[in-house]
Design a protein around this motif. Structure first.
Motif, PDB file in Angstrom:
ATOM      1  N   ASP A  68       0.813  -1.222   0.000  1.00 44.75           N
ATOM      2  CA  ASP A  68       0.000   0.000   0.000  1.00 44.75           C
ATOM      3  C   ASP A  68       0.846   1.271   0.000  1.00 44.75           C
ATOM      4  N   THR A  69       2.135   1.160   0.348  1.00 45.24           N
ATOM      5  CA  THR A  69       3.023   2.324   0.398  1.00 45.24           C
ATOM      6  C   THR A  69       4.325   2.007  -0.329  1.00 45.24           C
ATOM      7  N   VAL A  70       4.687   2.846  -1.281  1.00 48.64           N
ATOM      8  CA  VAL A  70       5.932   2.675  -2.034  1.00 48.64           C
ATOM      9  C   VAL A  70       6.841   3.868  -1.738  1.00 48.64           C
ATOM     10  N   VAL A  71       8.069   3.594  -1.301  1.00 47.53           N
ATOM     11  CA  VAL A  71       9.068   4.637  -1.050  1.00 47.53           C
ATOM     12  C   VAL A  71      10.189   4.427  -2.069  1.00 47.53           C
ATOM     13  N   HIS A  72      10.272   5.337  -3.016  1.00 47.81           N
ATOM     14  CA  HIS A  72      11.201   5.191  -4.151  1.00 47.81           C
ATOM     15  C   HIS A  72      12.487   5.968  -3.869  1.00 47.81           C
ATOM     16  N   LEU A  73      13.527   5.236  -3.453  1.00 45.78           N
ATOM     17  CA  LEU A  73      14.820   5.848  -3.138  1.00 45.78           C
ATOM     18  C   LEU A  73      15.856   5.605  -4.224  1.00 45.78           C
ATOM     19  N   ASP A  74      15.507   4.842  -5.234  1.00 44.01           N
ATOM     20  CA  ASP A  74      16.491   4.467  -6.260  1.00 44.01           C
ATOM     21  C   ASP A  74      16.595   5.524  -7.358  1.00 44.01           C
ATOM     22  N   VAL A  75      16.719   6.789  -6.932  1.00 45.79           N
ATOM     23  CA  VAL A  75      17.014   7.910  -7.834  1.00 45.79           C
ATOM     24  C   VAL A  75      18.240   8.579  -7.250  1.00 45.79           C
ATOM     25  N   THR A  76      19.379   8.414  -7.890  1.00 42.62           N
ATOM     26  CA  THR A  76      20.632   8.823  -7.267  1.00 42.62           C
ATOM     27  C   THR A  76      21.644   9.255  -8.314  1.00 42.62           C
ATOM     28  N   GLY A  77      22.717   9.898  -7.827  1.00 47.23           N
ATOM     29  CA  GLY A  77      23.747  10.411  -8.731  1.00 47.23           C
ATOM     30  C   GLY A  77      24.991   9.559  -8.807  1.00 47.23           C
ATOM     31  N   ILE A  78      25.074   8.484  -8.015  1.00 43.51           N
ATOM     32  CA  ILE A  78      26.255   7.629  -8.012  1.00 43.51           C
ATOM     33  C   ILE A  78      25.824   6.186  -8.230  1.00 43.51           C
ATOM     34  N   ALA A  79      26.428   5.526  -9.213  1.00 48.62           N
ATOM     35  CA  ALA A  79      26.087   4.138  -9.510  1.00 48.62           C
ATOM     36  C   ALA A  79      26.755   3.207  -8.515  1.00 48.62           C
ATOM     37  N   LEU A  80      26.040   2.158  -8.128  1.00 47.46           N
ATOM     38  CA  LEU A  80      26.628   1.146  -7.257  1.00 47.46           C
ATOM     39  C   LEU A  80      27.659   0.327  -8.025  1.00 47.46           C
ATOM     40  N   GLY A  81      28.767   0.015  -7.342  1.00 50.24           N
ATOM     41  CA  GLY A  81      29.768  -0.852  -7.946  1.00 50.24           C
ATOM     42  C   GLY A  81      30.458  -0.271  -9.154  1.00 50.24           C
ATOM     43  N   GLY A  82      30.497   1.073  -9.234  1.00 47.09           N
ATOM     44  CA  GLY A  82      31.202   1.695 -10.351  1.00 47.09           C
ATOM     45  C   GLY A  82      30.522   1.507 -11.690  1.00 47.09           C
ATOM     46  N   GLY A  83      29.190   1.404 -11.703  1.00 46.87           N
ATOM     47  CA  GLY A  83      28.446   1.248 -12.949  1.00 46.87           C
ATOM     48  C   GLY A  83      28.556   2.474 -13.832  1.00 46.87           C
TER      49      GLY A  83
END
Length: 366
Positions: A68-83
């Motif tokens: 019922d609740t979505v918290v969208h945190l996957d908007v970022t300026g640094i890629a994980l693992g050097g992507g």
């Protein structure tokens, strides 16, 4: 029954902290943590599901767990693992589109919280002194993470029109700092010597990572007065700091460069993987950015624990001493400011100055 909360970007440190925090809320019954990679930090009792939000799998998860609740945190300026930057943009933009499409079809989703950034305002020479949530930018960001956030917010507004029954809360965070901060600006301040733009001393705002967690938690719930926390909110600590003040408090010397030289130097260090001198960061280090936070206090009902100065102080302590001890540097600046004025240097025959080297006074951004 309590809330069922799905959190994207759980593999990042900030996402992991939020997952652990939201589980302690008595209104929350279950937390589903999602990311494309397995997190290295603990998530306590949250259920982790390895899933790429760019794929249709996310719709199945919303239905399977009756989220019922979505918290969208996957908007970022640094890629994980050097992507790569391309993969990061796909996650920011395409991933958000896929997530919103899944939320639109879900009959159970009642609330959407999106982590955005004050980068949406850009940084330009003719910007207003203070941005409000309704102030249009003088110049839209042309690339990088700032452009991603502009596109993401555009898709979120479209979703809000199509699903007016869903409470949508967009949180525009100022530069996030703290002991565990992982951002291009944190990497910049970690350099032993700080390159700056000759002739500019931008005003900067920060928000502490602890306040970020609490604001996200507040956004995921109904307000205390029983209404829904929905809308767009600037989130920042009180006050501003000049870049020169930041350098002194870190004890790091600055090297003023002409903008073309700084752009070249930025490309060189970016190639070495030291930090990110993207064009948007260069504009921030040139023109700065300050936002008003009235709506955060009056509508969202949140008052940050840390001011901008306190946030930076906590970050500075975590980075250790710089090349120049701040106390010694401040003493040297005071001694220089106390020297007799030079003849012909100003209307009184000398340079006007103060105990902080003639810098501009800080201004309140509230």
């Amino acid at each position: 029954m309590g809330k069922v909360v799905l959190v994207t970007g759980a593999a990042r440190r900030l996402g992991g902290r939020f997952v652990r925090r939201i589980q302690r809320d008595p209104q929350v019954d279950r937390v589903i943590a999602v990311d494309a990679v397995t997190p290295e930090h603990p998530l306590d009792d949250a259920g982790f599901i390895q899933a790429d939000i760019r794929q249709p799998t996310i719709a199945r998860l919303l239905a399977e767990y009756s989220v019922d609740t979505v918290v969208h945190l996957d908007v970022t300026g640094i890629a994980l693992g050097g992507g790569s930057r391309t993969a990061l943009k796909e996650t920011n933009v395409i991933g958000t589109m896929q997530l919103l499409g899944a939320c639109q079809k879900s009959p159970t989703v009642q609330r959407l919280v999106v982590k955005s950034s004050t980068n949406v305002y850009g940084s330009a020479p003719r910007d207003p002194a203070v941005f409000t949530e309704t102030t249009p930018p003088k110049s839209l960001p042309s690339g990088g993470f700032a452009k991603d956030t502009v596109e993401v917010e555009g898709y979120v507004r479209g979703f809000a029109r199509r699903r007016p029954d869903v409470a949508v809360c967009v949180l525009r965070f100022a530069n996030i700092l703290g002991p565990g901060a992982d951002s291009p600006l944190a990497s910049y301040f970690s350099l032993p010597v700080l390159p700056t733009v000759l002739g500019y001393d931008p005003r900067l705002q920060f928000v502490h990572e602890d306040d970020v967690i609490e604001v996200l938690r507040l956004g995921a719930h109904d307000a205390a007065r029983g209404t829904l926390n929905s809308g767009t909110f600037n989130i920042a600590g009180d006050g501003v700091l000049l870049l020169s003040q930041c350098a002194r408090r870190l004890g790091r010397p600055t090297v003023p460069l002409l903008l073309p030289a700084l752009s070249w130097a930025g490309a060189a260090v970016r190639t070495l993987g030291v930090t990110d001198f993207s064009p948007e960061q260069l504009r921030l280090l040139t023109h700065g950015r300050v936002v008003a936070t009235n709506q955060m206090r009056e509508t969202l009902g949140y008052r940050p624990t840390y001011t901008t100065a306190e946030t930076f102080a906590d970050f500075a302590r975590s980075r250790g001493p710089g090349l120049l001890p701040p106390e010694a540097l401040a003493g040297a600046v005071d001694r220089i400011a106390g020297l007799p004025p030079l003849s012909g240097g100003g209307p009184e025959g000398g340079m006007s100055g103060g105990p902080d080297g003639g810098r501009l006074p800080t201004q309140s951004a509230n």
